[in-house]
Design an enzyme around this catalytic site. Structure first.
Site, PDB file in Angstrom:
ATOM      1  N   PRO A   1      45.991  42.755  64.574  1.00 38.25           N
ATOM      2  CG  PRO A   1      44.963  42.977  66.667  1.00 38.25           C
ATOM      3  CD  PRO A   1      45.522  41.953  65.726  1.00 38.25           C
TER       4      PRO A   1
ATOM      5  N   GLY B   1      43.932  34.997  45.459  1.00 40.17           N
ATOM      6  CA  GLY B   1      42.837  35.765  46.055  1.00 40.17           C
ATOM      7  C   GLY B   1      42.653  37.105  45.379  1.00 40.17           C
TER       8      GLY B   1
ATOM      9  CB  ILE C   1      25.905  59.708  36.247  1.00 34.85           C
ATOM     10  CG1 ILE C   1      27.202  59.921  35.455  1.00 34.85           C
ATOM     11  CG2 ILE C   1      24.718  59.470  35.301  1.00 34.85           C
ATOM     12  CD1 ILE C   1      27.712  58.699  34.709  1.00 34.85           C
TER      13      ILE C   1
ATOM     14  CD  GLU D   1      41.640  38.302  49.249  1.00 37.77           C
ATOM     15  OE1 GLU D   1      42.352  37.841  48.349  1.00 37.77           O
ATOM     16  OE2 GLU D   1      40.546  37.826  49.580  1.00 37.77           O
TER      17      GLU D   1
ATOM     18  CB  SER E   1      46.110  50.647  46.030  1.00 35.13           C
ATOM     19  OG  SER E   1      44.793  50.397  45.594  1.00 35.13           O
TER      20      SER E   1
END
Lengths: 380, 382
Positions: free
Chosen positions: A128, A242, A337, A363, A366
């Protein structure tokens, strides 16, 4: 430089694509809707050798390279991103650290069943209070004779409810901060291990995400992965691999957005012609395709470096960052689209968008990838 | 998949990198400032066999292949982007003559292009009314006895003022389908007038001129390829050319990125190097990621070209991606240097000006997207 796939890479691509299209894709909408764990698909993937693609055959794996692994990840995730992440966690986060850091006994006891798909693995790093700041672990492991006694809570653990074992991280020496973290192989059947309830998520619904509560869990010393204090290193090395898997998952999802939008654009008529005739639509499709192929190149490069046992942190982060953001952009364009139909569950476009979002987060967000890349750049 | 460079590719890269850093980069600001043709750079490149990388040794070339060519071009562009485009266009012309020319044409022009002693190569497709719509050219070539008479105007022709030979696209027939043919027009040909160099935003060391063809008579053996093959020749040349322009863009972007990273480590604000700030780190990380991705797309296209595999779609992807990513990287680099980025004492503003044209020439980004979209939708779709 050679940009052709090897025979083996071609073979696994054909095999994984056929399996994904025939067996996985027809179930993807239902899996998303119900959040059901795709047990039968995991079993089938095990039979196909996909649960331990880059693990040597002597440890139950398929003995292939990491590009093969990335290819398999992309194909499975093209059909169902949930199934993709189940695969990725087992391959990259459960098998790979044991293969790299485990003792012979640990490999025989834990890696072989994981790589052959008889058992399923998970990875317990996040807490957490320890997300991007993975070094700030609160879970403790206190040595007591031939055991460590472990207490703490892990959350957001993919595969936790189904997993048989977990590569677990805990603080053995708080003074040393991240250098006081140690890695363990946790048998999920040990006394004191409780799995929390499944999180309700925006996407990748068929992959279970749950907390693991550890109360006075006794882990034998023989289950320590590496030495005391090696844990952070184990975690970072593991995530380097990973991220290749998650990047490949992202490219698979992005391809799903592109391929579905392409098919729709050719069919859908407005203003008296297929909307694919309009440059506004063509541009979106062209950008999606170009970015997908750029992302794939970054992934293959990182996987290739990993196969050669060369440093690949920066390259994995670049692949993960670029591929995941590509998947998100492709998800947005894919819906656009489709117009109103893109927002409706009868079409898969909105699922791809929801599934893509997580690839920018787990993992290593950004932001964490950019930190890794920048620190490598500024070190040069 | 194998991302290792061959020995030869590595050697060429190292050689050109050192040349570009030591000899081209120091003079690049002056070349830009004075809009002077970098004669000494081209001579050096010719001496090293780099003006004929895309055709065989029997014609004076070094036939290093498209990957090594891309590596070299990118390194040259890091030092001086004008020098890179001069080489790129001349190389494209040489390769096109090698691929579509007959023995006589090859022997006549290729050794000269490789040595660059009597000028370089130019490629004249664009006209005032035929930019992206290249088929709309109106320059004509009319047969008269055993020669062709060319009339028309070409614009934006790189290297046009000092070309030993220019590949000129002209209309040779207007039947059911417009017939375009390619001609080899020599420098100083009667009836060929070179306009004055355009004043450009960047790439100032490379001359961009108009060419007026007024009853310019060339022998019929000056035709490159067969009658009506011109458009195909042009498109084929541009497929390869796009790899070169993409490599040029990566070279410029890398130069900008390296300067920005070095500056960020030195420059202190708020009591610490600005490289400690995430806002700066993230700009650098994004640029590096996109530049690496560009580079891989370029190498893939070049590899396919070398192997004789179809590569038009891949070249267009590489070009649109690398040139747009390169523009973003240069823009960010100027931003990282702040006010200094805008000042001519630093090379960043030049990089930004130089790279802008990369999204325009040899097919705008919009044309590249058309190529990619057509491929996606099936050749006959859209």
């Amino acid at each position: 430089m050679v940009f052709d796939l090897t025979e083996e890479q071609q073979m696994i691509q054909d095999m994984a694509r056929t399996f994904a299209q025939k067996e996985v894709l027809p179930k993807a909408a239902e899996l998303d809707e119900t959040g059901r764990y795709p047990e039968e698909l995991v079993r089938q993937m095990a039979e196909l050798g996909l649960m331990g693609v880059a693990v040597p055959e002597e440890y139950g794996g398929a003995g292939m390279d990491n590009i093969c692994y990335a290819i398999a990840m992309e194909e499975i995730s093209r059909a169902c991103a949930s199934t993709g992440v189940i695969l990725s966690v087992n391959n990259s986060l459960a098998c790979d650290p044991i293969l790299r850091f485990g003792t012979e006994e640990q490999k025989e006891k834990y890696l072989t069943p994981l790589a052959s798909g008889k058992k399923l693995g998970c990875f317990g790093l996040t807490e957490p209070g320890a997300g991007s700041d993975a070094g700030s672990q609160k879970t403790t492991a206190v040595r007591n004779g031939e055991h460590y006694v472990v207490n703490g809570t892990k959350n957001f653990i993919t595969n936790a409810p189904q997993a048989d074992s977990c590569v677990l991280f805990a603080m053995t020496d708080r003074e040393k901060k991240h250098k006081g973290i140690t890695a363990f192989i946790l048998d999920m059947k040990y006394e004191g291990v409780t799995v929390g309830k499944n999180e309700k998520k925006m996407g990748i619904n068929a992959s279970a995400t749950a907390s693991i509560i550890l109360e006075d869990v006794k882990i034998p010393v023989e289950n320590r992965l590496g030495q005391d204090g090696d844990g952070f290193k184990v975690a970072m090395h593991t995530l380097d691999g990973g991220r290749i898997g998650i990047a490949a998952q992202a490219v698979g999802i992005a391809r799903a957005s592109l391929e579905d939008a392409l098919a729709y654009a050719k069919e859908r008529k407005q203003f008296g012609q297929p909307i694919a005739n309009f440059q506004a639509i063509q541009w979106m499709l062209a950008d999606m395709a170009t970015e997908i192929e750029a992302a794939r190149m970054l992934i293959y490069r990182a996987a290739w470096l990993k196969d050669r046992k060369a440093r690949h942190s920066k390259e994995s982060s670049m692949a993960k960052l670029y591929a995941s953001e590509t998947a998100m952009r492709a998800g947005v364009k894919g819906i656009q689209i489709h117009g109103g139909y893109g927002y409706i569950k009868e079409y898969p476009a909105e699922r791809h968008f929801r599934d893509a979002k997580i690839t920018e987060i787990y993992e290593g967000t950004s932001e964490v990838q950019r930190m890794v890349i920048a620190s490598a750049l500024l070190k040069d | 998949m194998d991302f290792t460079l061959t020995e030869e590719q590595s050697q060429i890269r190292e050689m050109v990198r050192s040349l570009a850093r030591k000899e081209f980069a120091p003079g690049a600001a002056e070349v830009d400032e004075s809009a002077r043709f970098p004669e000494e750079n081209i001579r050096k490149l010719a001496e090293l066999g780099l003006m004929g990388m895309l055709f065989p040794a029997e014609y004076g070339g070094s036939e290093t292949g498209a990957v090594a060519y891309s590596l070299a071009l990118s390194e040259i562009a890091s030092g001086c982007a004008s020098t890179a485009v001069i080489l790129a266009v001349s190389s494209m012309v040489g390769e096109t003559i090698w691929r579509f020319g007959n023995e006589e044409q090859r022997n006549r022009y290729l050794p000269a292009l490789a040595s660059a002693t009597d000028g370089i190569g130019a490629f004249a497709l664009t006209e005032p009314e035929a930019g992206s719509d290249a088929q709309a050219i109106s320059t004509t070539a009319v047969r008269d006895g055993d020669s062709f008479v060319l009339n028309g105007n070409k614009v934006f022709i790189t290297n046009g003022d000092r070309a030993a030979v220019t590949i000129v696209m002209a209309v040779t027939g207007k039947g059911d389908r417009k017939e375009i043919s390619a001609f080899l027009v020599e420098g100083g040909a009667k009836g060929l007038t070179v306009g004055k160099p355009e004043r450009k935003m960047g790439l100032k060391g490379s001359a961009t001129v108009s060419l007026a063809l007024e009853d310019c008579r060339v022998p019929d053996k000056a035709m490159l390829g067969s009658p009506g093959e011109g458009f195909r020749i042009a498109m084929s040349a541009l497929d390869g050319g796009r790899i070169g322009i993409a490599a040029q863009a990566v070279g410029i972007a890398r130069a900008a990125l390296d300067s920005a990273a070095a500056y960020a480590k030195e420059r202190k604000q708020f009591g610490q190097p600005i490289s400690e700030f995430q806002a700066i780190q993230f700009m650098l990380a994004d640029s590096a990621t996109e530049v690496d991705a560009s580079w891989l797309l370029i190498c893939r296209a070049a590899y396919r070209k070398e192997r004789g595999q179809p590569f038009g779609r891949e070249a267009s992807m590489a070009k649109v991606f690398a040139t747009e990513a390169g523009n973003r990287a240069c823009h960010k680099a100027v931003q990282i240097l702040g006010g200094y980025g805008y000042i001519r004492d630093y090379p960043l503003e030049r990089h930004l000006r130089d790279i802008k044209v990369a999204t325009i020439y040899e097919g705008t980004s919009e044309i590249q997207r058309i190529v990619v979209a057509r491929d996606l939708l099936g050749r006959h779709g859209a």
